[in-house]
Write a protein that holds these residues in place. Structure first.
Motif, PDB file in Angstrom:
ATOM      1  N   MET A 104      29.118   8.883  16.054  1.00 19.77           N
ATOM      2  CA  MET A 104      27.846   8.126  16.082  1.00 19.77           C
ATOM      3  C   MET A 104      27.941   6.977  17.083  1.00 19.77           C
ATOM      4  SD  MET A 104      25.499   8.798  13.446  1.00 19.77           S
ATOM      5  CE  MET A 104      25.077   7.467  12.326  1.00 19.77           C
ATOM      6  N   THR A 105      26.966   6.919  17.981  1.00 16.92           N
ATOM      7  CA  THR A 105      26.893   5.770  18.879  1.00 16.92           C
ATOM      8  C   THR A 105      25.457   5.262  18.856  1.00 16.92           C
ATOM      9  OG1 THR A 105      26.471   7.280  20.708  1.00 16.92           O
ATOM     10  CG2 THR A 105      28.709   6.459  20.495  1.00 16.92           C
ATOM     11  N   THR A 106      25.325   3.953  19.085  1.00 16.66           N
ATOM     12  CA  THR A 106      23.966   3.414  19.182  1.00 16.66           C
ATOM     13  C   THR A 106      23.773   2.833  20.569  1.00 16.66           C
ATOM     14  OG1 THR A 106      24.647   1.258  18.372  1.00 16.66           O
ATOM     15  CG2 THR A 106      23.865   2.816  16.728  1.00 16.66           C
ATOM     16  N   LYS A 107      22.555   2.988  21.091  1.00 14.77           N
ATOM     17  CA  LYS A 107      22.227   2.416  22.395  1.00 14.77           C
ATOM     18  C   LYS A 107      21.018   1.511  22.251  1.00 14.77           C
ATOM     19  CE  LYS A 107      24.347   5.895  25.263  1.00 14.77           C
ATOM     20  NZ  LYS A 107      24.243   6.790  26.409  1.00 14.77           N
ATOM     21  N   GLU A 108      21.141   0.337  22.880  1.00 11.47           N
ATOM     22  CA  GLU A 108      20.055  -0.648  22.854  1.00 11.47           C
ATOM     23  C   GLU A 108      19.335  -0.565  24.187  1.00 11.47           C
ATOM     24  OE1 GLU A 108      19.322  -3.632  20.953  1.00 11.47           O
ATOM     25  OE2 GLU A 108      20.533  -2.986  19.238  1.00 11.47           O
ATOM     26  N   LEU A 109      18.015  -0.526  24.188  1.00 13.45           N
ATOM     27  CA  LEU A 109      17.312  -0.584  25.465  1.00 13.45           C
ATOM     28  C   LEU A 109      15.998  -1.332  25.339  1.00 13.45           C
ATOM     29  CD1 LEU A 109      15.265   2.448  25.882  1.00 13.45           C
ATOM     30  CD2 LEU A 109      17.448   2.959  24.901  1.00 13.45           C
ATOM     31  N   THR A 110      15.505  -1.810  26.488  1.00 14.76           N
ATOM     32  CA  THR A 110      14.224  -2.507  26.538  1.00 14.76           C
ATOM     33  C   THR A 110      13.181  -1.522  27.029  1.00 14.76           C
ATOM     34  OG1 THR A 110      15.393  -4.486  27.214  1.00 14.76           O
ATOM     35  CG2 THR A 110      13.013  -4.514  27.476  1.00 14.76           C
ATOM     36  N   CYS A 111      12.113  -1.403  26.284  1.00 11.68           N
ATOM     37  CA  CYS A 111      11.051  -0.488  26.684  1.00 11.68           C
ATOM     38  C   CYS A 111      10.298  -1.069  27.886  1.00 11.68           C
ATOM     39  CB  CYS A 111      10.095  -0.279  25.520  1.00 11.68           C
ATOM     40  SG  CYS A 111       8.802   0.889  25.889  1.00 11.68           S
ATOM     41  N   VAL A 112       9.992  -0.226  28.876  1.00 12.78           N
ATOM     42  CA  VAL A 112       9.290  -0.723  30.072  1.00 12.78           C
ATOM     43  C   VAL A 112       7.852  -0.207  30.136  1.00 12.78           C
ATOM     44  CG1 VAL A 112      11.447  -0.830  31.373  1.00 12.78           C
ATOM     45  CG2 VAL A 112       9.997   1.176  31.604  1.00 12.78           C
ATOM     46  N   VAL A 113       7.392   0.409  29.061  1.00  9.93           N
ATOM     47  CA  VAL A 113       6.054   0.998  29.072  1.00  9.93           C
ATOM     48  C   VAL A 113       4.955  -0.062  29.186  1.00  9.93           C
ATOM     49  CG1 VAL A 113       4.419   2.308  27.674  1.00  9.93           C
ATOM     50  CG2 VAL A 113       6.773   3.102  27.888  1.00  9.93           C
ATOM     51  N   CYS A 114       5.123  -1.208  28.530  1.00 11.35           N
ATOM     52  CA  CYS A 114       4.118  -2.274  28.601  1.00 11.35           C
ATOM     53  C   CYS A 114       4.825  -3.626  28.551  1.00 11.35           C
ATOM     54  CB  CYS A 114       3.095  -2.127  27.469  1.00 11.35           C
ATOM     55  SG  CYS A 114       3.594  -2.880  25.927  1.00 11.35           S
ATOM     56  N   PRO A 115       4.077  -4.748  28.755  1.00 16.38           N
ATOM     57  CA  PRO A 115       4.750  -6.057  28.816  1.00 16.38           C
ATOM     58  C   PRO A 115       5.409  -6.485  27.510  1.00 16.38           C
ATOM     59  CG  PRO A 115       2.472  -6.220  29.580  1.00 16.38           C
ATOM     60  CD  PRO A 115       2.643  -4.860  29.027  1.00 16.38           C
ATOM     61  N   ALA A 116       5.142  -5.821  26.399  1.00 14.42           N
ATOM     62  CA  ALA A 116       5.738  -6.237  25.124  1.00 14.42           C
ATOM     63  C   ALA A 116       7.262  -6.194  25.221  1.00 14.42           C
ATOM     64  CB  ALA A 116       5.255  -5.334  23.997  1.00 14.42           C
ATOM     65  N   GLY A 117       7.803  -5.232  25.971  1.00 12.34           N
ATOM     66  CA  GLY A 117       9.252  -5.132  26.169  1.00 12.34           C
ATOM     67  C   GLY A 117      10.010  -4.992  24.867  1.00 12.34           C
ATOM     68  N   CYS A 118       9.577  -4.070  24.013  1.00  8.32           N
ATOM     69  CA  CYS A 118      10.213  -3.877  22.704  1.00  8.32           C
ATOM     70  C   CYS A 118      11.693  -3.535  22.880  1.00  8.32           C
ATOM     71  CB  CYS A 118       9.533  -2.745  21.941  1.00  8.32           C
ATOM     72  SG  CYS A 118       7.827  -3.107  21.515  1.00  8.32           S
ATOM     73  N   ARG A 119      12.521  -4.092  21.998  1.00  5.27           N
ATOM     74  CA  ARG A 119      13.942  -3.720  21.958  1.00  5.27           C
ATOM     75  C   ARG A 119      14.049  -2.495  21.055  1.00  5.27           C
ATOM     76  NH1 ARG A 119      17.151  -5.333  25.743  1.00  5.27           N
ATOM     77  NH2 ARG A 119      18.926  -5.038  24.351  1.00  5.27           N
ATOM     78  N   ILE A 120      14.504  -1.401  21.637  1.00  2.00           N
ATOM     79  CA  ILE A 120      14.579  -0.158  20.881  1.00  2.00           C
ATOM     80  C   ILE A 120      16.048   0.225  20.702  1.00  2.00           C
ATOM     81  CG2 ILE A 120      13.858   2.270  20.780  1.00  2.00           C
ATOM     82  CD1 ILE A 120      11.506   1.574  22.521  1.00  2.00           C
ATOM     83  N   THR A 121      16.399   0.644  19.489  1.00  2.00           N
ATOM     84  CA  THR A 121      17.762   1.090  19.209  1.00  2.00           C
ATOM     85  C   THR A 121      17.740   2.593  18.961  1.00  2.00           C
ATOM     86  OG1 THR A 121      18.144  -1.036  18.145  1.00  2.00           O
ATOM     87  CG2 THR A 121      19.797   0.674  17.785  1.00  2.00           C
ATOM     88  N   VAL A 122      18.534   3.317  19.734  1.00  4.96           N
ATOM     89  CA  VAL A 122      18.621   4.767  19.562  1.00  4.96           C
ATOM     90  C   VAL A 122      20.012   5.094  19.046  1.00  4.96           C
ATOM     91  CG1 VAL A 122      18.375   7.018  20.672  1.00  4.96           C
ATOM     92  CG2 VAL A 122      17.046   5.062  21.511  1.00  4.96           C
ATOM     93  N   THR A 123      20.075   5.851  17.980  1.00  2.07           N
ATOM     94  CA  THR A 123      21.366   6.277  17.437  1.00  2.07           C
ATOM     95  C   THR A 123      21.595   7.747  17.779  1.00  2.07           C
ATOM     96  OG1 THR A 123      20.975   4.736  15.626  1.00  2.07           O
ATOM     97  CG2 THR A 123      22.787   6.300  15.349  1.00  2.07           C
ATOM     98  N   LEU A 124      22.776   8.030  18.356  1.00  3.57           N
ATOM     99  CA  LEU A 124      23.130   9.400  18.720  1.00  3.57           C
ATOM    100  C   LEU A 124      24.223   9.888  17.786  1.00  3.57           C
ATOM    101  CD1 LEU A 124      23.431   8.886  22.608  1.00  3.57           C
ATOM    102  CD2 LEU A 124      21.487   9.851  21.392  1.00  3.57           C
ATOM    103  N   ASN A 125      24.170  11.164  17.412  1.00  5.43           N
ATOM    104  CA  ASN A 125      25.263  11.707  16.593  1.00  5.43           C
ATOM    105  C   ASN A 125      26.416  12.157  17.492  1.00  5.43           C
ATOM    106  OD1 ASN A 125      24.639  14.187  17.649  1.00  5.43           O
ATOM    107  ND2 ASN A 125      23.511  14.890  15.842  1.00  5.43           N
ATOM    108  N   ASP A 126      27.462  12.721  16.908  1.00  8.03           N
ATOM    109  CA  ASP A 126      28.658  13.029  17.686  1.00  8.03           C
ATOM    110  C   ASP A 126      28.409  14.109  18.733  1.00  8.03           C
ATOM    111  OD1 ASP A 126      30.014  11.096  16.331  1.00  8.03           O
ATOM    112  OD2 ASP A 126      30.644  12.450  14.719  1.00  8.03           O
ATOM    113  N   ALA A 127      27.330  14.900  18.572  1.00  4.64           N
ATOM    114  CA  ALA A 127      26.992  15.924  19.562  1.00  4.64           C
ATOM    115  C   ALA A 127      26.028  15.363  20.615  1.00  4.64           C
ATOM    116  CB  ALA A 127      26.385  17.132  18.863  1.00  4.64           C
ATOM    117  N   SER A 128      25.891  14.025  20.659  1.00  2.00           N
ATOM    118  CA  SER A 128      24.998  13.333  21.593  1.00  2.00           C
ATOM    119  C   SER A 128      23.521  13.704  21.400  1.00  2.00           C
ATOM    120  CB  SER A 128      25.398  13.604  23.048  1.00  2.00           C
ATOM    121  OG  SER A 128      26.579  12.913  23.327  1.00  2.00           O
ATOM    122  N   ALA A 129      23.186  14.151  20.210  1.00  2.07           N
ATOM    123  CA  ALA A 129      21.777  14.410  19.899  1.00  2.07           C
ATOM    124  C   ALA A 129      21.205  13.164  19.215  1.00  2.07           C
ATOM    125  CB  ALA A 129      21.647  15.615  18.995  1.00  2.07           C
TER     126      ALA A 129
END
Lengths: 121, 432
Positions: free
Chosen positions: A1-26
């Motif tokens: 399990m890994t988590t990735k933090e990213l800033t959304c660039v779709v609009c000025p809100a710039g939401c902080r989004i956390t994506v969790t990936l399982n061991d198969a990178s899904a």
């Protein structure tokens, strides 16, 4: 399990989004988005981030050497940007050259080209 | 003395777009003269080789040279004369333009209409007063951009960037890809003035740190920059540097991306009224300044973040100038002033000149701060709402707009209102 933090660039809100990936990178879970576009952006950005590369290459013209702006005609994998720059640095062209001309075919990926962005007669 | 019906000062995106719109509105191309200072038209876009231009105008992501290339082609197709290497020396409020060029020498022209499209320039070190020595290696970001992208020179190898405006962010990526090490981008404000997309794709992609609420407090080096000292600033105390937070970066280059100033020396010389907030002319919805027949559009009027909006604004000015020359402009019945309420820094236009049959008017404006969950409203002094919209977020770096429909302007005309207010209401969520 890994988590990735990213800033959304779709609009000025710039939401902080956390994506969790399982061991198969899904993708296991996506959290922190506030709209569907943000969710889609995060999914793509984590699984296959691509970027349009822009740079310049020298062009020989009747008035001497000038710089020709160039770009990829589609996104290339983000991790290949520096490898792509090595090819750009080894590229030089002669006028005439026109916007849209293919300078390097199958650039990094089959079907992706490095194209000219300006006319030099 | 030569006469031209329409003189356009500046052959960048604004000037070219205005010229094309004027021809499309019925003005003969030979009645127009575009004066460009550089050796080729296209303006600053020639050096903006990154992608992202034209999403609104052309529905695709172009580089700067491609975007300007399209307008240059449109101007050529229409046979619009563009005089390059032409520097305008003065302008009067009765539209007398004096310029020099190798082809024409010292020339004075009386025009029926003038469109100001001179763009903007960058704030420099002098405007900031950074202490330290005065070595080489301190560039504005746009200057470095020109060196790399047009002249083909690399200005430095180890770089610190002050200011997180879009040009600074773009140059962080450009210099990194060209082999330089960008150590940090410092921003004195607690938020970046750049687009979120640029923060992600120019800094995060390359692991370049963005130091918010930090500034450069000292430049070191005698002949060439040897390093800079960066310190945190105190938000509560006028953004003064906080003693003890200093950090030294060994570098050979400092890039400044600390704001753009509309280039209005000619405008000022003509005695045209300028707006204190935009540093551009004060205009009506046709982008006509306080001097009748002189219009302004693009970054000389107010600094835009998208060239697509520059083109749109220039179209408006071009059509209005053509209508004035062709004598088919609708007479103005009454003027209404636009004022800024809570959360609004400025609006363009600042006044609406209403004709008997008003048309839709689009108001562009910037907010004063970073807000979440807001309602943007345009209303009359009496509180009648003309148009409003809810937004999940608003930031000073992203220009906002609202269109007042013609029907509402007819009501304004009938009501006798003299002022219209643009305001922002926070509708929940914390200000961040």
């Amino acid at each position: 399990m890994t988590t990735k933090e990213l800033t959304c660039v779709v609009c000025p809100a710039g939401c902080r989004i956390t994506v969790t990936l399982n061991d198969a990178s899904a993708i296991e879970s996506i959290e922190g988005y506030t709209c569907l576009r943000g969710k889609t952006y995060a999914a793509n950005e984590v699984t296959h981030p691509v970027r349009t590369l822009t740079s310049t290459v020298p062009v020989m013209t009747a008035e001497g050497k000038k710089m020709l702006p160039v770009r990829t005609n589609a996104g290339i994998p983000r991790e290949s940007l520096f490898e792509a720059m090595k090819i750009v640095r080894a590229t030089a062209v002669k006028a005439p050259v026109h916007t849209g001309d293919i300078l390097v075919a199958d650039f990094i990926e089959p079907g992706t080209n490095l194209i000219a962005c300006k006319d030099f007669e | 003395m030569a006469a031209h019906k329409l003189i356009i000062i500046g052959g960048g995106p604004a000037g070219l777009s205005a010229a094309v719109a004027a021809v499309d509105a019925g003005l003969a191309p030979e009645d127009i003269l575009v004066l460009e200072r550089d050796s080729e038209p296209g303006g600053i876009l020639n050096q903006c080789i990154h992608a992202g231009f034209g999403l609104h105008r052309f529905g695709e992501e172009l580089t700067g040279p491609e975007y300007s290339g399209r307008y240059i082609a449109m101007a050529r197709e229409r046979g619009i004369p563009i005089l390059c290497n032409a520097m305008v020396l003065s302008l009067t409020d009765d539209r007398r333009v004096t310029f020099v060029s190798p082809e024409t020498g010292y020339t004075t022209v009386d025009a029926e209409a003038v469109i100001l499209a001179m763009g903007c320039r960058e704030r420099t070190r002098g405007a900031l007063g950074i202490p330290g020595t005065r070595p080489s290696g301190v560039y504005t970001a746009g200057c470095a951009q020109r060196y790399i992208n047009i002249e083909g020179y690399m200005p430095g190898r180890r770089v610190v960037i002050l200011g997180s405006g879009d040009i600074g962010l773009i140059m962080a990526r450009r210099m990194t890809l060209e082999g330089a090490k960008v150590l940090a981008v410092c921003e004195i404000m607690p938020y970046s003035g750049g687009l979120a997309r640029n923060i992600v794709q120019c800094l995060d992609d390359f692991g370049i740190p963005l130091k918010l609420s930090h500034t450069v407090v000292q430049i070191h080096g005698r002949d060439r920059v040897e390093g800079v000292t960066v310190a945190a600033v105190d938000e509560a105390n006028g953004r003064r540097p906080i003693p003890g937070t200093e950090e030294y970066f060994a570098c050979d280059t400092l890039l400044l991306s600390v704001g753009l100033i509309p280039e209005n020396e000619l405008t000022r010389g003509a005695g045209i009224t300028l707006d204190r907030m935009t540093n551009g002319a004060s205009v009506n919805q046709f982008r006509e300044t306080s001097a009748p027949g002189i219009y302004a559009c693009g970054n000389v009027l107010h600094v835009h973040d998208l060239v697509d909006y520059v083109s749109e604004e220039a179209d408006t000015a071009g059509r209005a100038a053509a209508a004035r020359i062709l004598g088919n402009a609708a007479p103005v019945v009454r003027s209404v002033k636009l004022t800024t309420g809570h959360g609004i820094r400025y609006t363009v236009p600042e006044r609406i000149d209403l004709a008997e049959e008003p048309e839709d008017v689009r108001i562009f404006f910037r907010v004063t701060d970073v807000f979440k969950k807001v309602r943007l409203t345009v209303e009359t002094a009496a509180g009648a709402i003309l148009v409003n919209k809810a937004k999940s977020a608003a930031a000073p770096g992203e220009m906002e707009s609202l269109t007042i429909p013609a029907a509402k302007l007819r009501e304004v005309l009938a009501s006798g209102t003299e002022e219209i207010l643009v305001k922002l209401t926070e509708t929940g969520g914390d200000k961040s």
